[in-house]
Design a protein around this motif. Sequence first.
Motif, short mmCIF file in Angstrom:
data_model
loop_
_atom_site.label_atom_id
_atom_site.label_comp_id
_atom_site.label_asym_id
_atom_site.label_seq_id
_atom_site.Cartn_x
_atom_site.Cartn_y
_atom_site.Cartn_z
N ALA A 84 -11.04 -10.37 2.09
CA ALA A 84 -12.32 -11.07 2.23
C ALA A 84 -12.34 -12.37 1.43
N LEU A 85 -11.72 -12.35 0.25
CA LEU A 85 -11.62 -13.59 -0.54
C LEU A 85 -10.87 -14.67 0.24
N ILE A 86 -9.74 -14.29 0.81
CA ILE A 86 -8.95 -15.25 1.56
C ILE A 86 -9.74 -15.79 2.75
N ALA A 87 -10.53 -14.93 3.38
CA ALA A 87 -11.33 -15.35 4.54
C ALA A 87 -12.41 -16.36 4.17
N THR A 88 -12.82 -16.38 2.89
CA THR A 88 -13.90 -17.27 2.46
C THR A 88 -13.43 -18.45 1.63
N MET A 89 -12.15 -18.49 1.24
CA MET A 89 -11.65 -19.55 0.37
C MET A 89 -10.40 -20.18 0.98
N PRO A 90 -10.52 -21.37 1.56
CA PRO A 90 -9.34 -22.01 2.17
C PRO A 90 -8.28 -22.42 1.15
N GLN A 91 -8.63 -22.39 -0.15
CA GLN A 91 -7.65 -22.76 -1.18
C GLN A 91 -6.57 -21.68 -1.37
N CYS A 92 -6.82 -20.46 -0.90
CA CYS A 92 -5.87 -19.36 -1.13
C CYS A 92 -4.55 -19.63 -0.41
N CYS A 93 -3.45 -19.44 -1.13
CA CYS A 93 -2.14 -19.70 -0.51
C CYS A 93 -1.17 -18.54 -0.65
N ALA A 94 -1.40 -17.61 -1.58
CA ALA A 94 -0.48 -16.50 -1.77
C ALA A 94 -1.17 -15.41 -2.57
N VAL A 95 -0.59 -14.21 -2.52
CA VAL A 95 -1.08 -13.08 -3.31
C VAL A 95 0.11 -12.43 -4.00
N VAL A 96 -0.05 -12.16 -5.29
CA VAL A 96 0.93 -11.39 -6.04
C VAL A 96 0.31 -10.02 -6.32
N TRP A 97 0.93 -8.98 -5.79
CA TRP A 97 0.41 -7.62 -5.91
C TRP A 97 1.06 -6.91 -7.09
N ASN A 98 0.26 -6.63 -8.11
CA ASN A 98 0.67 -5.81 -9.25
C ASN A 98 1.95 -6.31 -9.93
N GLY A 99 2.16 -7.62 -9.86
CA GLY A 99 3.32 -8.23 -10.49
C GLY A 99 4.65 -7.95 -9.81
N LYS A 100 4.64 -7.28 -8.63
CA LYS A 100 5.87 -6.81 -7.99
C LYS A 100 6.16 -7.45 -6.64
N VAL A 101 5.11 -7.77 -5.87
CA VAL A 101 5.28 -8.18 -4.48
C VAL A 101 4.46 -9.44 -4.23
N ALA A 102 5.08 -10.46 -3.66
CA ALA A 102 4.38 -11.70 -3.31
C ALA A 102 4.42 -11.89 -1.80
N ARG A 103 3.25 -12.22 -1.24
CA ARG A 103 3.14 -12.44 0.20
C ARG A 103 2.22 -13.64 0.44
N SER A 104 2.30 -14.19 1.65
CA SER A 104 1.46 -15.33 2.00
C SER A 104 0.00 -14.92 2.18
N ALA A 105 -0.90 -15.86 1.96
CA ALA A 105 -2.33 -15.58 2.16
C ALA A 105 -2.61 -15.25 3.62
N ASP A 106 -1.93 -15.91 4.55
CA ASP A 106 -2.16 -15.64 5.97
C ASP A 106 -1.80 -14.19 6.31
N LEU A 107 -0.67 -13.71 5.80
CA LEU A 107 -0.29 -12.33 6.06
C LEU A 107 -1.31 -11.37 5.45
N TRP A 108 -1.76 -11.65 4.25
CA TRP A 108 -2.77 -10.80 3.61
C TRP A 108 -4.06 -10.78 4.40
N ARG A 109 -4.50 -11.93 4.88
CA ARG A 109 -5.75 -11.96 5.64
C ARG A 109 -5.65 -11.07 6.87
N ASP A 110 -4.49 -11.10 7.53
CA ASP A 110 -4.32 -10.32 8.76
C ASP A 110 -4.16 -8.82 8.45
N LEU A 111 -3.21 -8.47 7.58
CA LEU A 111 -2.91 -7.05 7.36
C LEU A 111 -3.99 -6.34 6.56
#
Length: 257
Positions: free
Chosen positions: A120-147
């Motif tokens: 939901a954050l990514i859907a409301t903030m166009p500045q989002c570009c990536a997510v780091v999950w628990n210091g272990k996994v990095a993925r793109s913001a677009d993939l996070w928004r979808d999955l």
Amino acid sequence: MSKSFLALVLLETPATPDMVALSEAIRARHPELPMEIEGGSAGSARQGSPLIRCGDELIAVMAMPAPAPADPGLWSRASTIWPQAEAVAARHRGHLIISVLGQNQRPLPRARLTTAVIGALIATMPQCCAVVWNGKVARSADLWRDLSSRSFASFPDYPSSLWIDILPFRSETGIGAVTMGLSAFAEREIQFETHKLPLGTLLKKVDGLSVYLVEHGAVVKDGDTFGGDARERFSVRHKNSDRFGGLPVFFCSDGSA
């Protein structure tokens, strides 16, 4: 076992989330999830409250006007499936910290909730570009928004690829794959080595076992076997990895290792 996850949402430019817009996005994306802004009115949220309440849980969303700590190994791993990962990490200038507060739930419900809020954050903030999950996994913001739309999907359709990396490698006897991030759910990672399976099949086996452990926790005991049928059985041993710096793993093999 209870577990809090810490997620970082990287921002191209520093920004503070609008908690009212965030709450509306969560309601739109996950109408089954009871939620409210912590602190009373929408006006108080606009003035900077970092908390929202989803069901019985409080989620903190904190804005940091600086880049996240550098982790070259993390971004190198991410670039194996996301070629732009290192460039995105290099140019971001702010980040958000998201975490469910308290210690009242198992890892899976916490992961689901945190994932829903991040989407939901990514859907409301166009500045989002990536997510780091628990210091272990990095993925793109677009993939996070979808999955993240599958945050509350039934087993086995969780968005587990946002939470767990599966990394292939060559072994002395063939090929292998190791997970990164599963230990938050099941206390250990998976290290699977084989001389019989092709890479695609190996990755599917590791993914299937990972999702099973996300659902059930550390239920696979030392010496257990698993497989699709009686003719296809793989042994599992609890050990500290000889290959990955003593990492506690479920070591799986088809008899080749």
